[in-house]
Design an enzyme around this catalytic site. Structure first.
Site, PDB file in Angstrom:
ATOM      1  N   THR A   1     -12.886  18.528  15.296  1.00 44.92           N
ATOM      2  CA  THR A   1     -11.890  17.512  14.960  1.00 44.92           C
ATOM      3  C   THR A   1     -10.839  17.473  16.055  1.00 44.92           C
ATOM      4  O   THR A   1     -10.714  18.410  16.852  1.00 44.92           O
ATOM      5  CB  THR A   1     -11.209  17.846  13.626  1.00 44.92           C
ATOM      6  OG1 THR A   1     -10.537  19.101  13.768  1.00 44.92           O
ATOM      7  CG2 THR A   1     -12.229  17.975  12.505  1.00 44.92           C
TER       8      THR A   1
ATOM      9  N   GLU B   1     -15.747  14.733  10.152  1.00 43.33           N
ATOM     10  CA  GLU B   1     -16.401  15.400   9.024  1.00 43.33           C
ATOM     11  C   GLU B   1     -17.459  14.527   8.348  1.00 43.33           C
ATOM     12  O   GLU B   1     -18.226  15.010   7.523  1.00 43.33           O
ATOM     13  CB  GLU B   1     -15.343  15.813   7.980  1.00 43.33           C
ATOM     14  CG  GLU B   1     -14.408  16.928   8.447  1.00 43.33           C
ATOM     15  CD  GLU B   1     -13.174  16.412   9.200  1.00 43.33           C
ATOM     16  OE1 GLU B   1     -13.214  15.257   9.668  1.00 43.33           O
ATOM     17  OE2 GLU B   1     -12.187  17.163   9.304  1.00 43.33           O
TER      18      GLU B   1
ATOM     19  N   LYS C   1       8.360   9.813   2.015  1.00 44.43           N
ATOM     20  CA  LYS C   1       8.752  10.047   0.619  1.00 44.43           C
ATOM     21  C   LYS C   1      10.255   9.835   0.499  1.00 44.43           C
ATOM     22  O   LYS C   1      11.057  10.719   0.773  1.00 44.43           O
ATOM     23  CB  LYS C   1       8.345  11.446   0.170  1.00 44.43           C
ATOM     24  CG  LYS C   1       8.286  11.567  -1.349  1.00 44.43           C
ATOM     25  CD  LYS C   1       7.327  12.657  -1.797  1.00 44.43           C
ATOM     26  CE  LYS C   1       7.041  12.537  -3.289  1.00 44.43           C
ATOM     27  NZ  LYS C   1       6.107  13.549  -3.763  1.00 44.43           N
TER      28      LYS C   1
ATOM     29  N   TRP D   1       7.025   6.709  -2.714  1.00 50.94           N
ATOM     30  CA  TRP D   1       6.267   6.738  -1.472  1.00 50.94           C
ATOM     31  C   TRP D   1       6.258   5.382  -0.777  1.00 50.94           C
ATOM     32  O   TRP D   1       6.052   4.340  -1.396  1.00 50.94           O
ATOM     33  CB  TRP D   1       4.821   7.191  -1.736  1.00 50.94           C
ATOM     34  CG  TRP D   1       4.732   8.674  -1.946  1.00 50.94           C
ATOM     35  CD1 TRP D   1       5.739   9.511  -2.332  1.00 50.94           C
ATOM     36  CD2 TRP D   1       3.588   9.496  -1.781  1.00 50.94           C
ATOM     37  NE1 TRP D   1       5.304  10.799  -2.416  1.00 50.94           N
ATOM     38  CE2 TRP D   1       3.968  10.837  -2.079  1.00 50.94           C
ATOM     39  CE3 TRP D   1       2.278   9.277  -1.402  1.00 50.94           C
ATOM     40  CZ2 TRP D   1       3.093  11.911  -2.014  1.00 50.94           C
ATOM     41  CZ3 TRP D   1       1.407  10.344  -1.346  1.00 50.94           C
ATOM     42  CH2 TRP D   1       1.804  11.647  -1.636  1.00 50.94           C
TER      43      TRP D   1
END
Lengths: 535, 535
Positions: free
Chosen positions: A182, A326, A435, A440
């Site tokens: 990654t 992934e 936040k 959010w």
């Protein structure tokens, strides 16, 4: 269990390689080089790949050994893509744009034995080689035309040392074939170890996603071959028989545009940054690549500007795919269903800016913080989780694996909703959400809205510290015209987003810092502007 | 072995079923019935299939149990196609056109437990039921509108007895899912036991063969669902999302033509006999089915007349597929490669009359009597052998299996050559070749040439005994005009085939006898004409 009585025929890359050099023997592989264009057929690719495999075997490469590549997209890299896994070893495609310390870390973690590296990238290996104890040979692919550096071997000489014929071994479809790390925006990169089965099924899934690629196509893979199997485009050629076009290290618009015009490209895949450069280059050159029938972007979200730029400027429909290292990587492709083609244009565009429905054999769900699976209503947002035969079951030798799975599903770390037609829409990365006072705000939504402004080229929104609301959004933008002000940006946003989403400030930059794979580097922005409102 | 670290996600039909009722929920299934047209969505199909699965479980069907179907192509048969294998049982699709003695034999060989049968086919089951000791329930699908016969159960009542929701079990991809018997032109039929994996991969392979089917398509499956998985078309819907159109038991041209015109068919698959009937029906009705973009025939060779009839008459390109019950069935599809599109028309047609290149994951070779693998030169003929993940590894409980395999390859019993592009061309069945004075004459070549005569509808060539040459060809033909003579036929052939291939005689028939799946019944012809030249 009553078993079916069918042949035990493994799904391996060897079969795809064989198809390339038999059924598609006359099809071409085209590579841009420092002194022109290299072209050969899949028949020739097959002969060289077999000889390369023989050389690798003679060099003592054993099944399961990791063999590293640090290379641009080229026919030689494409030979390595098959020769290494088809002798039973593992091709580890190294992202050479990572910080050298990370490259050292992941090559040691992988315990690479032999390294294949483009001459243009060799200075990196030269610098770190003393830190790579498991590497016993370095083989240089000359993409510069100045010969092979001292202390290295030449790729062509290495290949020529192999025998002309090679008997490919029969492999288990579960055997490891590829390794990719990654990009590791937090902490060290994590390794994903693909099997022959997963790579083959991934290519099958991409082939059946609605792209309708076949042997009439010439596919330009701008997406780097060091970046998650180049989205499976190289391996897919063995199933669909299309020609492959590789740009080498020549990725600047002024290099790409004539290459695209000369090679008869019908399909392009690339990240938005490079595709935006290509769009700009085509526009400036005043040329029209009539051969291109389709394009796909992935790696970052497709913006409305890019979509409309290609479609209205050049009549090229542009699609969006989504996935992760992934997930091999392609998990969704946002092709419109036929019942949507009668929708108003605005609704169609909104749908196309979603990441799209899952490929066959990929399953998706969104889950809230309490672990409840949320309905497919196009609204309920939670963490996106996926599973399927080309999704990892754990990271390679990594204790951090456990936290990434829930009930057999991979936790993507993305916040998303899924609509009634199964289209995934990413809302934000979990860690990029703002936040504010317990509520959010999606940084991605804000960015996409800001980038709709005709005089703004790029926008990244980050959460910065705020004494009252804990976090508030800060917009970092790149303007295309001088004189654009904070007030202009906020006025533009009014009515388009909720008032309490309006950024507390706007910072004008010459460029947004990017990660090694071309994504906005929000970690760097946060480091610099964390205390912008509290200074 | 270093294993890849990827999820263990089985390739099962359950995944395809789930995709139908989620991603393609709004897509339609259309069935011709005795009183009109039945239509519902894949969402409704999913609900009914789950309820059917629940009913089957309540009825005590265990994993591995064989459940028989004797049905025409319909939405109910399509429900059984998923409900039976997705609870872990095996759907045994019975060819009810076989001789009743053979049906008894194969149902007992399969040890079928429950039988689903269309009311229109029930008289067969009624007659043989005393001979089927393992069958414990007979459930009738009313396709006639006269209710359920005494001693049987009604399909709708059985389905309604299931619970509204059903938790599909997780299945092993190697588990048996389907059972189909060969048509058995020699000896008793042999069983082929398909696994979930093989059926799924078969559909993937068909999907990537170049047909380019997707959810914009409406696929009319004329090929019977009792005939080798209907070529995978029903299962493929779960991958590609196309709509399915089933003709029920209404397969006559005068029934098919209005159905085709009304339903917006874009793709048709069927055997040549039925397709020829459709062609005749369309021509006579003077209608033009503009929605049809593609058609494929298989089961018997595509004739030039059929190819040109569809293409010149209606602009419908017609393709040829080849396969066997033992290959699930599709192994090759004869789509032209792009480099052939510049060929002279005659060469293109000759290429299209070949059986075509193998699908991804199918491998083909031709082998001579000494066991030598022959080159792909378009000339060298030998036995065609195939292998791949949807080719059987043995017959079900059958001691005759061994002779059908050689070094892991399945022996097809067909004589073929393969050209440099990998196109298989069948020359003849091994047993249908005419061995004249030690040299072989292809009955199929002769038949195809004879059928090019404008006044000949059908031709079958068989080997008959000859005192000097051991065997000589005899042509059995169906003329479309009165007055056609033996001399006319032989004159027509002169110069088109080698002189020594010219049939020794021509027999005029009202119709060529056919097997239960519509192929020329050469066994019957040989029985009747074996001593024609020596009488």
């Amino acid at each position: 269990m009553l078993q079916g009585l069918m042949m035990d025929f493994p799904l391996t890359l060897t079969h795809l390689l064989t198809r390339l050099s038999t059924y598609y023997a006359k099809q071409r592989v085209t590579t841009k080089t420092h002194d022109g264009t290299h072209q050969y057929t899949y028949a020739e690719h097959g002969r060289r790949t077999a000889q390369l495999a023989s050389a690798l075997s003679q060099a003592g490469v054993q099944p399961g050994d990791r063999v590293a590549t640090l290379g641009w997209n080229s026919y030689r890299h494409f030979e390595l893509y098959f020769a290494i896994p088809c002798i039973g070893a593992v091709i580890h495609t190294v992202n050479f744009r990572l910080h050298p310390e990370q490259v050292v870390h992941l090559m040691n973690h992988a315990e690479d034995t032999i390294v294949f590296v483009d001459a243009s990238i060799y200075p990196l290996i030269e610098k770190i080689r003393p830190l790579l104890p498991t590497v016993r040979r370095v083989i240089v692919m000359d993409d510069v035309g100045q010969g092979t550096p001292a202390g290295t071997e030449d790729y062509e000489a290495f290949l020529a040392s192999g025998a002309g014929d090679f008997a490919w071994p029969t492999l288990d479809e579960q055997a490891a074939a590829g390794l990719c790390y990654t990009s590791g925006t937090t902490g060290n990169p994590k390794g994903c170890l693909y099997s022959h089965r997963s790579l083959v099924l991934h290519s099958l899934g991409v082939g059946l996603s609605g792209l309708a690629l076949d042997e009439r196509d010439q596919v330009l893979s701008i997406v780097p071959m060091f970046h998650v199997n180049a989205w499976g485009l190289p391996y897919g050629a063995g199933l669909m028989g299309y020609g492959l076009i590789f740009p080498g290290r020549f990725m600047q618009p002024q290099e790409l545009v004539p290459f695209v015009m000369d090679t008869g490209v019908t399909f392009i895949g690339g990240v938005p940054t490079i595709m935006a450069g290509l769009l700009m280059g085509l526009t400036q050159a005043g040329v029209h690549p009539a051969s291109i029938q389709n394009a796909i972007v992935g790696g970052s979200a497709l913006s409305r500007n890019l979509l409309e730029g290609f479609e209205k400027g050049f009549g090229i429909p542009i699609l969006q795919g989504w996935g992760m290292t992934e997930t091999s990587p392609v998990a969704t492709i946002g092709i419109l269903r036929s019942h949507m083609l009668g929708w108003p244009e605005e609704d169609q565009i909104r749908q196309r800016l979603k990441q799209g429905p899952a490929l066959p054999f990929v399953e998706t769900r969104v889950v809230d913080e309490a672990g409840t699976v949320l309905p497919w209503d196009g609204k309920s947002a939670g963490e996106l989780q996926v599973r399927g035969p080309w999704v990892i079951s754990s990271y390679y030798n990594d204790p951090r694996s456990a936290e990434s799975f829930q009930d057999g599903w991979f936790r993507t770390g993305d916040i998303a909703n899924i609509d009634g037609d199964g289209y995934v829409q990413l809302v934000d990365r979990v860690k990029d959400m703002v936040k504010s006072g317990g509520e959010w705000i999606s940084s991605v939504d804000l960015e996409n809205t800001i980038m709709g402004h005709p005089q703004i080229a790029e926008a990244a929104v980050i959460a910065v510290a705020h004494p009252k609301w804990t976090e508030r959004p800060l917009a970092c933008v790149v303007a295309t015209a001088p004189g654009l002000t904070r007030k202009d940006v906020l006025e533009y946003l009014k009515g388009k987003v909720a008032d309490w989403w309006l950024p507390d400030d706007v910072v004008f930059l010459d460029a947004i810092p990017k990660t090694s794979v071309g994504k906005f580097d929000k970690k760097a922005l946060r480091a610099q502007y964390q205390d912008w409102l509290t200074r």
